[in-house]
Design a protein around this motif. Structure first.
Motif, short mmCIF file in Angstrom:
data_model
loop_
_atom_site.label_atom_id
_atom_site.label_comp_id
_atom_site.label_asym_id
_atom_site.label_seq_id
_atom_site.Cartn_x
_atom_site.Cartn_y
_atom_site.Cartn_z
N SER A 169 37.23 54.95 52.29
CA SER A 169 35.89 54.34 52.32
C SER A 169 35.65 53.52 53.57
CB SER A 169 35.70 53.45 51.08
OG SER A 169 35.82 54.20 49.89
N GLY A 170 36.64 53.47 54.46
CA GLY A 170 36.49 52.71 55.68
C GLY A 170 36.91 51.27 55.56
N VAL A 171 37.61 50.93 54.49
CA VAL A 171 38.07 49.55 54.29
C VAL A 171 39.36 49.32 55.08
CG1 VAL A 171 38.87 47.87 52.58
CG2 VAL A 171 37.04 49.46 52.00
N GLU A 172 39.44 48.19 55.75
CA GLU A 172 40.65 47.79 56.47
C GLU A 172 41.59 47.11 55.48
OE1 GLU A 172 40.18 45.82 60.43
OE2 GLU A 172 41.32 44.21 59.46
N VAL A 173 42.60 47.84 55.03
CA VAL A 173 43.49 47.35 53.98
C VAL A 173 44.67 46.59 54.58
CG1 VAL A 173 44.92 47.96 52.01
CG2 VAL A 173 42.84 49.26 52.49
N HIS A 174 44.90 45.38 54.09
CA HIS A 174 46.07 44.57 54.44
C HIS A 174 46.92 44.39 53.19
CE1 HIS A 174 44.44 43.03 58.39
NE2 HIS A 174 43.32 43.46 57.81
N ILE A 175 48.23 44.30 53.37
CA ILE A 175 49.13 44.11 52.23
C ILE A 175 49.99 42.87 52.44
CG2 ILE A 175 51.02 45.07 50.85
CD1 ILE A 175 50.02 47.83 51.45
N LEU A 176 50.01 42.01 51.45
CA LEU A 176 50.91 40.86 51.42
C LEU A 176 51.95 41.12 50.34
CD1 LEU A 176 51.73 37.92 52.12
CD2 LEU A 176 50.08 37.16 50.39
N CYS A 177 53.20 41.30 50.74
CA CYS A 177 54.30 41.52 49.80
C CYS A 177 55.12 40.24 49.75
CB CYS A 177 55.17 42.69 50.25
SG CYS A 177 56.53 43.08 49.12
N LEU A 178 55.26 39.64 48.57
CA LEU A 178 55.79 38.29 48.45
C LEU A 178 57.31 38.20 48.35
CD1 LEU A 178 52.99 36.90 46.16
CD2 LEU A 178 53.52 36.13 48.47
N SER A 179 58.01 39.32 48.49
CA SER A 179 59.47 39.28 48.57
C SER A 179 59.97 40.50 49.33
CB SER A 179 60.12 39.24 47.18
OG SER A 179 60.18 40.54 46.61
N THR A 180 61.23 40.46 49.73
CA THR A 180 61.85 41.60 50.40
C THR A 180 62.51 42.54 49.40
OG1 THR A 180 63.98 40.45 50.70
CG2 THR A 180 62.32 40.21 52.45
N GLY A 181 62.48 42.19 48.11
CA GLY A 181 63.14 43.02 47.11
C GLY A 181 64.65 42.96 47.23
N ASN A 182 65.17 41.76 47.45
CA ASN A 182 66.60 41.61 47.77
C ASN A 182 67.49 41.39 46.55
OD1 ASN A 182 68.60 41.52 49.85
ND2 ASN A 182 68.73 39.29 49.59
N ALA A 183 67.00 41.73 45.37
CA ALA A 183 67.82 41.50 44.17
C ALA A 183 69.15 42.22 44.22
CB ALA A 183 67.04 41.92 42.92
N GLY A 184 69.18 43.38 44.85
CA GLY A 184 70.42 44.15 44.98
C GLY A 184 71.09 44.00 46.33
N ARG A 209 49.21 45.39 59.64
CA ARG A 209 48.49 44.90 58.47
C ARG A 209 49.41 44.65 57.28
NH1 ARG A 209 43.65 49.29 58.35
NH2 ARG A 209 42.94 49.08 60.51
N LEU A 210 50.69 44.66 57.51
CA LEU A 210 51.67 44.42 56.45
C LEU A 210 52.43 43.13 56.71
CD1 LEU A 210 53.46 45.26 54.01
CD2 LEU A 210 54.84 46.60 55.62
N VAL A 211 52.43 42.23 55.75
CA VAL A 211 53.22 41.00 55.82
C VAL A 211 54.18 40.99 54.64
CG1 VAL A 211 53.18 38.48 55.68
CG2 VAL A 211 51.44 39.68 57.01
N ILE A 212 55.49 40.88 54.92
CA ILE A 212 56.51 40.81 53.88
C ILE A 212 57.17 39.44 53.97
CG2 ILE A 212 58.60 41.83 52.92
CD1 ILE A 212 57.83 44.46 54.25
N VAL A 213 57.07 38.69 52.91
CA VAL A 213 57.55 37.31 52.88
C VAL A 213 59.03 37.28 52.48
CG1 VAL A 213 57.32 35.10 51.67
CG2 VAL A 213 55.27 36.41 52.32
N ASP A 214 59.79 36.43 53.16
CA ASP A 214 61.19 36.17 52.76
C ASP A 214 61.33 34.67 52.56
OD1 ASP A 214 63.85 36.29 52.20
OD2 ASP A 214 64.51 36.89 54.20
N ASP A 215 60.96 34.24 51.37
CA ASP A 215 60.94 32.83 51.02
C ASP A 215 62.02 32.56 49.98
OD1 ASP A 215 60.33 30.31 49.82
OD2 ASP A 215 58.20 30.53 50.27
#
Length: 272
Positions: A57-72, A95-101
């Motif tokens: 649809s022409g939307v500029e999609v950004h993704i905020l991922c709140l962890s790195t998935g480091n459980a393993g 447009r991708l931000v992955i948080v490591d908090d």
């Protein structure tokens, strides 16, 4: 053979309701969206229909991922995999931000709303999205990391009404109700039977939803159901049998039902 039949059925359903996609595209073209997820692979397992429709649809999609998935202990691997999956979904790495908090580590435990909100506020201030999409109170799978995001977004919405939320200072005055607004949607958590009936579950959604934007629900269909498969294949470290079955039989592979839960105020953008 069974998977081919399922894919053909999904394509027929999507074609039949192509006019709905056109209606949605007419009011979303050229806008920005922020998708907030908990782990690398959430975007592929649950939100691929939304992402594909928004991009089309022409939307500029950004993704905020709140962890790195480091459980393993594979956080660094999963970060790289998510970048590849987003490329498949036509989301540039910029447009991708992955948080490591340290306070937001992958695990079957809840996250504090304040810890989520500080990252949400930073992304919201930077992107100024026209729509924000995330999990609902059920989190699709009931994972506490997923449900924590929903509660944090609700908290963020409440605090933004006063123009101050989690370190986000809206000096435009839009927090009191003026200015532009960001629509907030949550991905509907389906009952067990509906969740695992693939494109057949889409037929139920057709009867249960209004299929247009507004105070209720929006259903977005996957024109290409293989997109979720192709994106998920990028997450090689997570390709265990039950996730493959989820992608094949999950209704989320073939359609996303988004429920509108309210608005967030936007500061006036420069040049608008």
């Amino acid at each position: 053979m069974f998977s081919v039949i399922i894919s053909l059925l999904a394509i027929v359903i999507a074609w039949r309701f192509r006019h709905v996609r056109s209606q949605l595209a007419s009011w979303r073209a050229g806008q920005r969206a922020l998708l907030v997820v908990a782990h690398p692979d959430d975007e592929s397992l649950f939100f691929s229909s939304y992402v594909a429709n928004a991009a089309r649809s022409g939307v500029e999609v950004h993704i905020l991922c709140l962890s790195t998935g480091n459980a393993g202990g594979l956080g660094h691997v999963r970060v790289a995999e998510m970048s590849q999956a987003c490329a498949t979904l036509q989301i540039p790495k910029s447009r991708l931000v992955i948080v490591d908090d340290p306070q937001l580590q992958d695990g079957f435990h809840p996250w504090r709303a304040d810890d989520i909100c500080k990252h949400l506020a930073a992304a919201f201030k930077s992107i100024q999205p026209d729509e924000l999409v995330t999990f609902d109170a059920g989190g699709v799978s009931g994972h506490p990391n997923h449900t924590s995001i929903y509660h944090a977004v609700r908290h963020f919405m409440t605090e933004m009404r006063s123009g101050q939320a989690c370190g986000y200072n809206d000096r435009s005055g839009s927090g009191s109700g003026g200015g532009n607004r960001c629509r907030v949607y949550t991905l509907a958590t389906h009952q067990l039977l509906l969740k695992f009936t693939g494109p057949l579950g889409v037929l139920v959604l057709l009867g249960a939803s209004r299929l247009v934007s507004g105070p209720g629900s929006v259903v977005l269909f996957a024109r290409d159901p293989s997109l979720s498969f192709r994106a998920m294949i990028c997450h090689r470290s997570q390709l265990v049998w039950y996730r493959l079955l989820f992608v094949l039989f999950s209704t989320y592979t073939y359609a996303n039902q988004l429920d509108h839960i309210g608005y967030l105020p936007l500061a006036s953008r420069q040049g608008e």
